[in-house]
Design an enzyme around this catalytic site. Structure first.
Site, PDB file in Angstrom:
ATOM      1  N   CYS A 174      -3.965  -5.477  -3.744  1.00 20.76           N
ATOM      2  CA  CYS A 174      -2.783  -6.273  -3.754  1.00 20.76           C
ATOM      3  C   CYS A 174      -2.976  -7.704  -4.290  1.00 20.76           C
ATOM      4  CB  CYS A 174      -2.498  -6.376  -2.125  1.00 20.76           C
ATOM      5  SG  CYS A 174      -3.505  -7.044  -1.165  1.00 20.76           S
ATOM      6  N   HIS A 179      -0.638 -13.695  -0.168  1.00 13.25           N
ATOM      7  CA  HIS A 179      -1.915 -13.018  -0.482  1.00 13.25           C
ATOM      8  C   HIS A 179      -2.341 -13.349  -1.807  1.00 13.25           C
ATOM      9  CE1 HIS A 179      -5.181  -9.843   0.554  1.00 13.25           C
ATOM     10  NE2 HIS A 179      -5.745 -11.326   0.623  1.00 13.25           N
ATOM     11  N   ASP A 224       0.712  -1.291  -0.018  1.00 11.89           N
ATOM     12  CA  ASP A 224      -0.144  -0.117   0.172  1.00 11.89           C
ATOM     13  C   ASP A 224       0.865   1.122  -0.092  1.00 11.89           C
ATOM     14  OD1 ASP A 224      -2.189  -1.679   0.216  1.00 11.89           O
ATOM     15  OD2 ASP A 224      -2.847  -0.846   1.824  1.00 11.89           O
ATOM     16  N   ASP A 234       2.800  -2.640  -4.063  1.00 12.42           N
ATOM     17  CA  ASP A 234       1.699  -3.595  -4.816  1.00 12.42           C
ATOM     18  C   ASP A 234       0.353  -2.868  -5.165  1.00 12.42           C
ATOM     19  OD1 ASP A 234       0.556  -3.006  -2.333  1.00 12.42           O
ATOM     20  OD2 ASP A 234       0.147  -5.141  -1.821  1.00 12.42           O
TER      21      ASP A 234
END
Length: 530
Positions: A82, A158, A38, A338
């Site tokens: 992301c 993730h 972020d 990301d």
């Protein structure tokens, strides 16, 4: 016949790329991707990397020094949140490939409740998607392993486990996995005691437990931290930094070059700055500064300190003070994010994380490789998340590449640009297909194209909800303030035709999904042809 022709053309292209990568075969650098969570495009203290638009709340001297010693990409792009970015980096493919299919975090039906498009108002519903790249996908880690690299992942992952929703990076080609799992960010910046051990919230009693004990005198002295931290809970960035140093030591001791994904949990919320870094941020920003700005600035400082630790670890992998084991000169370090900023915005860019405006898509990118990349250089070449995979293969002097018939790479290598930042080489457009909804008034179904026309860079939007288009000239209008669609039919036509061809390509690996009409239950398909 047409499909066979495409496969043959791809095979030829792969052979050409393999020949070109031979120039890097003698170096075969270690590759480290330092990916921040972020971090906004201009949330680094580098005027060159941000075109003079350094955000007022940030203070990142070590990141700034990295830019001064390396190459800054002023036009690097990611997805607006992301998981799709990480999946694109892992596969080298757009979300529309059947081996990827990751378009957003969680769901494509995250309708709004406060000011945006509600579920009742929406004309469409988002299709099904996945949070896991396909079993058949050849990940970048698997490809580099086949080319003799040792591979490692640390921190936020993730994008699934490659063969099951319950597996992790070690099942996607990574020899070492420290803390990577299918879920995303931390939910606690400071360790808490669980029984007789310390842990970081949802990161649990796992990879970071050995690094979670409170600060002691030896630790603060070693790292130059203030004594006021002694006995206080460990910050997640420091634990991640400890794990990073141990991982570098292991990788550097091996016989093979390595690829290392160092993916921090910062600066994703919840925000939580280490007390001394928060105090320093307050002193910089003033007593009247917004509390979020102070917390964010202090949290970002922990990322900056991790970069300092990474550079030190590369120069002295075992930390004994003797740099004869330094791997600095044969290690490429890439620093990026990301998606766009989640906090504090990224003005003059419009928007933030989750949006397809520049504030949600444009990210910092710095490349550092002493003796190979010229210091203090800048390039405006567009780079997208899919480009890292083929770049790594070129740098590795790859003799093995994924079969383009079953796993084509959508990215374009920028290995040559690293060595020659002034290289002028046309890049294919960057495309975005988003078939769903993101809450907080962020995104609705759309298609976006970034391309160069007549020496200028343009961005074309198509919005399904309104069946409308917008055009911006990013070369003249970095803030996307003036829609010039009506005055530029020829440019619109050029971009729209390219976009239509991209969406309709005939390929067995191409599997785009589109928003679904709520009334008919049918796919909306590509935007109408102009």
């Amino acid at each position: 016949m047409q499909q066979m022709k495409k496969i043959l053309l791809r095979s030829v292209a792969t052979a050409v790329l393999a020949a070109a990568s031979g120039s890097f075969a003698s170096t075969r650098p270690n590759i480290i991707m330092f990916l921040v969570d972020d971090l906004g495009w201009n949330h680094i203290s580098s005027p060159a990397a941000t075109l003079g638009n350094v955000h007022e709340v940030v203070h990142t001297p070590h990141i700034a020094q990295l830019a001064e010693n390396g190459l800054s990409f002023t036009h690097a792009y990611a997805s607006p949140n992301c998981a799709p970015t990480r999946a694109a980096m892992l596969t080298g493919q757009y979300s529309a490939r059947k081996n990827n299919q990751v378009y957003a975090v969680l769901s494509l039906n995250r309708y709004d409740r406060k000011g945006g498009v509600t579920e009742e108002q929406a004309k469409f519903r988002g299709p099904e998607q996945t949070m896991d790249v396909a079993v058949e996908a050849v990940t970048v880690a698997e490809a580099l392993k086949k080319n003799g690299y040792t591979t490692a992942h640390l921190g936020k992952y993730h994008c699934g486990g490659h063969d099951s929703q319950d597996t992790m990076p070690e099942n996607a080609g990574f020899d070492i996995n420290v803390g990577g799992w299918k879920k995303g960010h931390h939910n606690a910046c400071f360790a808490k005691k669980k029984g007789d051990k310390w842990a970081f919230g949802n990161l649990g009693l796992g990879a970071f437990t050995p690094y979670a004990a409170p600060y002691d005198q030896a630790y603060v002295r070693e790292h130059g931290f203030p004594d006021s931290l002694i006995g206080t809970p460990k910050h997640v960035s420091d634990a991640v930094g400890d794990a990073m140093e141990d991982t570098i030591e292991k990788l550097a001791a091996g016989a093979n070059p390595f690829y290392f994904q160092f993916h921090t949990f910062a600066v994703h919320g919840p925000l939580g700055a280490r007390p001394d870094l928060k105090a320093a941020a307050r002193a910089r920003l003033g007593a009247d500064a917004d509390d979020e700005a102070v917390e964010y600035s202090g949290f970002l400082s922990s990322v900056d300190l991790n970069l300092k630790r990474l550079l030190a670890a590369v120069n002295d992998p075992n930390g004994d003070g003797d740099t004869s084991d330094s791997i600095k000169d044969n290690t490429l370090i890439l620093f990026s994010s990301d998606n766009g900023a989640a906090f504090q915005g990224a003005a003059p860019l419009r928007g933030h994380k989750g949006m397809f405006t520049e504030g949600g898509l444009r990210v910092p990118l710095i490349a550092y490789w002493p003796g190979k990349i010229a210091a203090g250089t800048v390039t405006d070449r567009m780079v997208y998340s899919t480009d890292f995979y083929p770049t790594y293969l070129d740098l590795a002097g790859a003799t093995w590449r994924p079969d383009p018939a079953t796993h084509p790479l959508d990215g374009e290598s920028f290995a040559e640009v690293l060595m020659n930042p002034t290289l002028k080489k046309n890049r294919e457009p960057i495309y975005y297909l988003f078939p769903g909804y993101l809450d907080k008034k962020r995104a609705t179904p759309c298609v976006v194209t970034l391309d160069q026309v007549g020496g200028k860079r343009y961005k074309l939007f198509y919005f399904y909800e309104t069946n409308s288009r917008e055009l911006y000239c990013l070369s003249d209008d970095i803030g996307e303030e003036k829609d010039i669609f009506a005055e530029n039919p020829e440019i619109v036509s050029v971009l729209a035709r390219k976009t239509d061809a991209w969406l309709r390509q005939q390929d067995s690996t191409w599997k785009p999904v589109f928003p679904i009409h709520k009334k008919t239950g049918k796919s909306a398909g590509p935007p109408p042809v102009l």
